[in-house]
Design an enzyme around this catalytic site. Sequence first.
Site, PDB file in Angstrom:
ATOM      1  N   GLN B 128      -4.031  -4.483  -6.636  1.00  0.00           N
ATOM      2  CA  GLN B 128      -3.652  -5.629  -6.164  1.00  0.00           C
ATOM      3  C   GLN B 128      -4.634  -6.437  -5.364  1.00  0.00           C
ATOM      4  O   GLN B 128      -4.819  -5.732  -4.143  1.00  0.00           O
ATOM      5  CB  GLN B 128      -2.293  -5.283  -5.658  1.00  0.00           C
ATOM      6  CG  GLN B 128      -1.580  -6.395  -4.826  1.00  0.00           C
ATOM      7  CD  GLN B 128      -0.156  -6.018  -4.467  1.00  0.00           C
ATOM      8  OE1 GLN B 128       0.307  -5.135  -4.682  1.00  0.00           O
ATOM      9  NE2 GLN B 128       0.462  -7.257  -3.753  1.00  0.00           N
ATOM     10  N   GLY B 129      -5.208  -7.793  -5.642  1.00  0.00           N
ATOM     11  CA  GLY B 129      -5.819  -8.431  -4.835  1.00  0.00           C
ATOM     12  C   GLY B 129      -5.287  -9.391  -4.109  1.00  0.00           C
ATOM     13  O   GLY B 129      -5.592 -10.707  -4.523  1.00  0.00           O
ATOM     14  N   TYR B 130      -4.680  -9.142  -3.189  1.00  0.00           N
ATOM     15  CA  TYR B 130      -3.702 -10.276  -2.155  1.00  0.00           C
ATOM     16  C   TYR B 130      -4.684 -10.568  -1.067  1.00  0.00           C
ATOM     17  O   TYR B 130      -5.085 -11.611  -0.756  1.00  0.00           O
ATOM     18  CB  TYR B 130      -2.330  -9.851  -1.967  1.00  0.00           C
ATOM     19  CG  TYR B 130      -1.403 -10.230  -3.190  1.00  0.00           C
ATOM     20  CD1 TYR B 130      -1.861 -10.503  -4.437  1.00  0.00           C
ATOM     21  CD2 TYR B 130       0.026 -10.047  -2.773  1.00  0.00           C
ATOM     22  CE1 TYR B 130      -1.018 -10.750  -5.440  1.00  0.00           C
ATOM     23  CE2 TYR B 130       0.900 -10.370  -3.879  1.00  0.00           C
ATOM     24  CZ  TYR B 130       0.776 -10.636  -4.951  1.00  0.00           C
ATOM     25  OH  TYR B 130       1.466 -11.067  -6.014  1.00  0.00           O
ATOM     26  N   SER B 131      -4.654  -9.519  -0.100  1.00  0.00           N
ATOM     27  CA  SER B 131      -4.886  -9.830   1.007  1.00  0.00           C
ATOM     28  C   SER B 131      -6.791  -9.883   1.494  1.00  0.00           C
ATOM     29  O   SER B 131      -7.289  -9.522   0.726  1.00  0.00           O
ATOM     30  CB  SER B 131      -4.920  -8.496   1.933  1.00  0.00           C
ATOM     31  OG  SER B 131      -3.462  -8.331   2.290  1.00  0.00           O
ATOM     32  N   SER B 167      -5.163  -1.296  -2.363  1.00  0.00           N
ATOM     33  CA  SER B 167      -4.920   0.176  -2.374  1.00  0.00           C
ATOM     34  C   SER B 167      -5.428   0.735  -3.784  1.00  0.00           C
ATOM     35  O   SER B 167      -5.213   0.178  -4.983  1.00  0.00           O
ATOM     36  CB  SER B 167      -3.478   0.141  -2.234  1.00  0.00           C
ATOM     37  OG  SER B 167      -2.859   1.453  -2.398  1.00  0.00           O
ATOM     38  N   GLU B 250       8.787  -5.522  -6.156  1.00  0.00           N
ATOM     39  CA  GLU B 250       8.400  -4.295  -5.200  1.00  0.00           C
ATOM     40  C   GLU B 250       9.689  -3.910  -4.725  1.00  0.00           C
ATOM     41  O   GLU B 250       9.631  -2.813  -4.097  1.00  0.00           O
ATOM     42  CB  GLU B 250       7.434  -4.823  -4.079  1.00  0.00           C
ATOM     43  CG  GLU B 250       6.610  -3.907  -3.478  1.00  0.00           C
ATOM     44  CD  GLU B 250       5.207  -4.181  -2.828  1.00  0.00           C
ATOM     45  OE1 GLU B 250       5.137  -5.509  -2.513  1.00  0.00           O
ATOM     46  OE2 GLU B 250       4.306  -3.627  -2.473  1.00  0.00           O
ATOM     47  N   ASN B 374       5.990  -5.556  10.049  1.00  0.00           N
ATOM     48  CA  ASN B 374       7.596  -5.613  10.406  1.00  0.00           C
ATOM     49  C   ASN B 374       7.870  -7.294  11.064  1.00  0.00           C
ATOM     50  O   ASN B 374       8.883  -7.715  10.875  1.00  0.00           O
ATOM     51  CB  ASN B 374       7.754  -4.524  11.490  1.00  0.00           C
ATOM     52  CG  ASN B 374       8.103  -3.340  10.629  1.00  0.00           C
ATOM     53  OD1 ASN B 374       8.103  -2.972   9.391  1.00  0.00           O
ATOM     54  ND2 ASN B 374       8.815  -2.478  11.324  1.00  0.00           N
TER      55      ASN B 374
END
Lengths: 396, 396, 357, 357
Positions: B128-131, B167, B250, B374
Amino acid sequence: MKLGFSAADEAFRAECAAWLHEQMAGPFADIRGIPNLCDAIPRRKEWEQQLAAHRWSCIGWPEEWGGRDATLAQQVIFAEEYARAGAPNRINHIGVELAGPTILAFGSAEQKARYLPGIAAGTAIWCQGYSEPGAGSDLANVKTRARLEGEPGAEEWVVNGQKVWTSLAHYSDMIFVVARSEEGSRGPKGLSFLLMDMDQPGIEVRPIGQMNGEAEFNETFLTDARCPADAMLGAQGEGWQVAMALLAFERGVSTLGQQMQFRNELDAVIAAARANGLAADPVVRQRIARAETGLRLMRYGALRMLSGTDLAAIDGAALTYKIQWATWRRNLGELAMDVLGQAGEIAPGEEYRWPLLPNMYLFSRSDTIYGGTNQIQRNLIAERGLGLPREPRGTP
Amino acid sequence: MKLGFSAADEAFRAECAAWLHEQMAGPFADIRGIPNLCDAIPRRKEWEQQLAAHRWSCIGWPEEWGGRDATLAQQVIFAEEYARAGAPNRINHIGVELAGPTILAFGSAEQKARYLPGIAAGTAIWCQGYSEPGAGSDLANVKTRARLEGEPGAEEWVVNGQKVWTSLAHYSDMIFVVARSEEGSRGPKGLSFLLMDMDQPGIEVRPIGQMNGEAEFNETFLTDARCPADAMLGAQGEGWQVAMALLAFERGVSTLGQQMQFRNELDAVIAAARANGLAADPVVRQRIARAETGLRLMRYGALRMLSGTDLAAIDGAALTYKIQWATWRRNLGELAMDVLGQAGEIAPGEEYRWPLLPNMYLFSRSDTIYGGTNQIQRNLIAERGLGLPREPRGTP
Amino acid sequence: MEFAFTEEQAMIGETVRTFFADNATSDRTRAAMAATGRDAGLDRALWSAFAGELGLAGVGLPEAHGGAGLGMVEFAQVAEAAGARVAALPLLGTAMLGRAIAAGGSAAQQEAWLPRLAAGEVIGTAAWGGELTLAAGKLSGMVPYLPHGAAANLLLVPAAGEAWLVDLAAPGVTVTGHVTMDQTRPLATARLDGVVAERLADGAAALAAAHAAGWIGLAAEALGGAQAALDRTVAYSRERVQFGRPIGSFQAYKHRLADMMVEIEQARSAVYWAACAVDEGSPEALLALHAAKAFCAETFHMCAGNMIQLHGGIGFTWEHDAHLFFKRARSILSLYGSPQWHRERIAALVIDQGAAA
Amino acid sequence: MEFAFTEEQAMIGETVRTFFADNATSDRTRAAMAATGRDAGLDRALWSAFAGELGLAGVGLPEAHGGAGLGMVEFAQVAEAAGARVAALPLLGTAMLGRAIAAGGSAAQQEAWLPRLAAGEVIGTAAWGGELTLAAGKLSGMVPYLPHGAAANLLLVPAAGEAWLVDLAAPGVTVTGHVTMDQTRPLATARLDGVVAERLADGAAALAAAHAAGWIGLAAEALGGAQAALDRTVAYSRERVQFGRPIGSFQAYKHRLADMMVEIEQARSAVYWAACAVDEGSPEALLALHAAKAFCAETFHMCAGNMIQLHGGIGFTWEHDAHLFFKRARSILSLYGSPQWHRERIAALVIDQGAAA
């Protein structure tokens, strides 16, 4: 760094302990250990005057104004012995610990002579006019207005507005009021700090019922209320500085007396746990140990703060003290009720009035709100103590 | 409202339990109960393919694409039995639970045919290439750029930028990338959602060492990385909507498998407490009871959320789930270490590698950060769940 | 397996929420709080309407005996809605008695009591502990902490290894009502001096059913109360302006409210898990009951405390309703076992008896 | 009564802070972490400089035996400064042994060991529990969880109601160093097979002094570590921008940092209260020690956990120093009694022995 007391300190302790015990065993036995601030007011005024008669009313003040120039150690000792003797909470706390020191710091010689003797003598009880319905956490948003009226030479401040959460206003003789003296000013600018007589037609007090069934706080309505032109502390328009300096005194020696009250409350919790067997419960024991630790650390935090030379200096210990004690007491209230169990939820009499621990459980919910909510305290700590950037202002 | 399973469900349970136990006792015994996601990758790829061969790889998917159209009850049962059999954590979690459902929801027929079979077969592992380094909590601040190049009819997306916290990138075959496809756009506008092959010269992966001594996360550098023009999910410039829909998955059925892992962790804590006698300690017992309660409430919260008809609907249970499990696991990590005591601080071997519980203690500190800290979760809950006003933007 | 309300259940929820919102107003509750004597803390008109017009005093009782023939899930919905308004109603004890008699009463006992409980004619209350002696078939001793005990007609009490029904108007019974912190559910003490009581046919079943109803009732009330505390605080935070902004736009304030929601969502799962598990006779039922009572009570207390805190000064006044929620939350913590007690029961189930496996 | 540093103490504080800031760098600490064998987790050059140039290995030991002649207050200042840098030093065990021998050793034992400990030639470590048997004057058994045990030369261990010094190079001693979560203070296990050990003259006094030094040392380290975690996180929060603002301007972030400061200020009071109470022989000393160890350990763990959380992704990388603080905090929780154990001691003092009165 030294925690022990000198022989001279111990002699002082013996002296004040003897006097206090004599008073509480004899002439003032009827108000020994009285828990709240609203009962037996006439007798408590007499007690204030008795303290004054023996120069125990404001021992930290200069001798010139009825004090004893007491050292920090002496003030610590007096607070301890005062509580140990079961002497009642001081109804003129605001006069002695807040108004007095502020007048000493900012008052002219004439103002000192006018106001201090009454406080020292226990004849002038004071209350505090800060909060307003729209100025709670945002204390600088004061709307109460003050304008100067009258012939030159006989000018008076005429004050209109509403204060709220005025603790003990219903039996106070004097009030200090933060009011907007410059038309159109906003925020902390343009405020003045006025010292006003409560006994006048322009001031009306309405008690606010609290969740514990009592009414220590009040609404105070000012409708053309008046005070002389020179009943202003600090310069005109600079009342905010005076108001903030006063708040710093709130973190001063008076904390020691308050801590002795906390000591009594924690001891009452321990006694209740011993009485019903929960003192043997390992989970309860952990919670009592936490409470004991917290109380000790408040004591040593206060001593650390007071051992600094400049009382008004805002250092870490001082900034964090309010949230620390308010949170500690709220937690102690919860522990107290858990220890008492259902027995703690039943009032002893026919009225909705509560003994020490259940009353503390209920009242302590206001501790984290008045005098700056825990949220406001965290803002202060973050911005003043840690230098974090302020938040953006304005609407989203 | 009904919690029990039907007879048909129980038959399904018997079927999958038998198969799973057979596999874990026999051909895949070597990877039974393997704790982390970075060991024995080749064998775990074989396991993914074995699952697929028996149509257990993505049972919630339509039959058409290799699934079983499994009901919620069946998915619950499969997750329970999967964990009970000690089957290893799914290394293609992202493919099966996130990429797949998103392609099912947004993909064209052609895209479905191109991507889904590989996932279902366990031959295409996804990441997953988000951040990005400057787009963590502020996910919309993506700087990776994508531009369309090439002759009409043979156009390709050319992508440049850096992703982080990718990840499992180091053994993935495919990546989905959120990239800015409109020059000069800002925030959530002008982003596109691209499906890219990892095996190309334009993509370089560097593992990030974590505090537990492992390296599950990576930096992924894209330097003129390429994918076909039609490897875009959703419309051009509308990648944010796709990215957000994916995040909603998710909170879907995959939570059930995760919870079974939590069950194993809590059971290990209880076993450790039994082994060293702390199971008799009333304070530890309170903490274990809290953990047990929290785990059960996660289970029933997930069932409540999944029993709704629309998986993507953001209701209270779904919004609060991330912070709930991440906080629960962080607390369990602390409890685990308190139960293990100093024995838990000593590694079994010569390497800085940790058994189940100490590893969980360390790794769980990232649970409250990745996938939205959080703090970000609380913002979401407050603004989307409670409708509170957004904060003012801009510098102070 | 479908953990969502059926259409019928959704309708019941809607009905009771509307009923309590319309009728259990702050004014009426405060009138009940101010009452003294037997009606202290009891809105008798509300109770009549609830039992009569709505017909839900016997929500969890069999239709054959005048009940609605529904289960603990529907009872929880009622209690949740009542809790959201801190209604001054003797719902708890009455439900506990009804379920006890339905589970452990003889056919004759069911016949005698259930229709009157379902009609709201008989108000019940139940003991938790207390030490009674049985001599010559008569009970003596003190039974403390009876919710709505002064208003109640019938008492369920354990003694000598059995469960008993005591008619509170019987000779030898003296009931003393107390000024109680939560004035919407005052406690009373019953003194029994050689009282002839009715032994229930199956005491163990009766007590287990009473406890299940009590714990679910309290947990559901707590859920309703916590959600109401959150909703009212959210509403206030959008109106109240400080520093030129609605206070609900401050992040620390938002996060506190978010934390309330996180707990409340779990409390919701807890209540309906427990209710459903009891209705289905699941082996998890006991674990679920202890978890629900402990978790929901603490959630409500936290939320009600935050309600006061986030309202600032007006939050601790008598005039504002926040203290009604706060005091109800405190009483729920104590009633029928503290959170610590319930967690110790959970620990016993999962550590000592291996329920976790 | 003056709860503030003297001028001399302020100077010592400044000196040690500068020393550790200059020398106990992240690079050097990481080199020590990567070392294996006896020097695992030990920056030997730093230890030499600390003992030699700075002359503070014997800060709390008498001048007559080569110490600095100062007290626990000054030792706490040293440990606080070392803790702020998570320095890889065997300060703890060495101080515990020195204080034990000074308090409970014979004149000859003091003469023999104190100068070498003060000079840093002998590294000490101390046991907490362990079960040794004494037969024919020789000790046998396992002694686990020895901080810097592989590097140490001398072990303090209780056995048969006495306190003993064990030369770790003596025949019959086998020391095994372990890969430890906190690599800056690795643990070791010593196996003793019929080892001739040296009995301290006054075992009770020796152990009490060792524990006092250990608890103060750990509490002070924790204070330094917690303050450093706060300071570094504050610094980061002013640089890191998200949503167009430094993250330190977000209220929830600020409040979390404020909560850290509230705890740290209390931890500061705790450390110096305890140190001062020991130095003055106050009757509060034992209560203060337990309070300081429990409170400071939990404060540090909370702050180090927040340090990770508030740094976001980089906070849990190996590369960033946050995990060094976090792991040190974890090890401080466990070493020489958990917070729960210390609180139970406090409860015993205040509930059972009436120390509260």
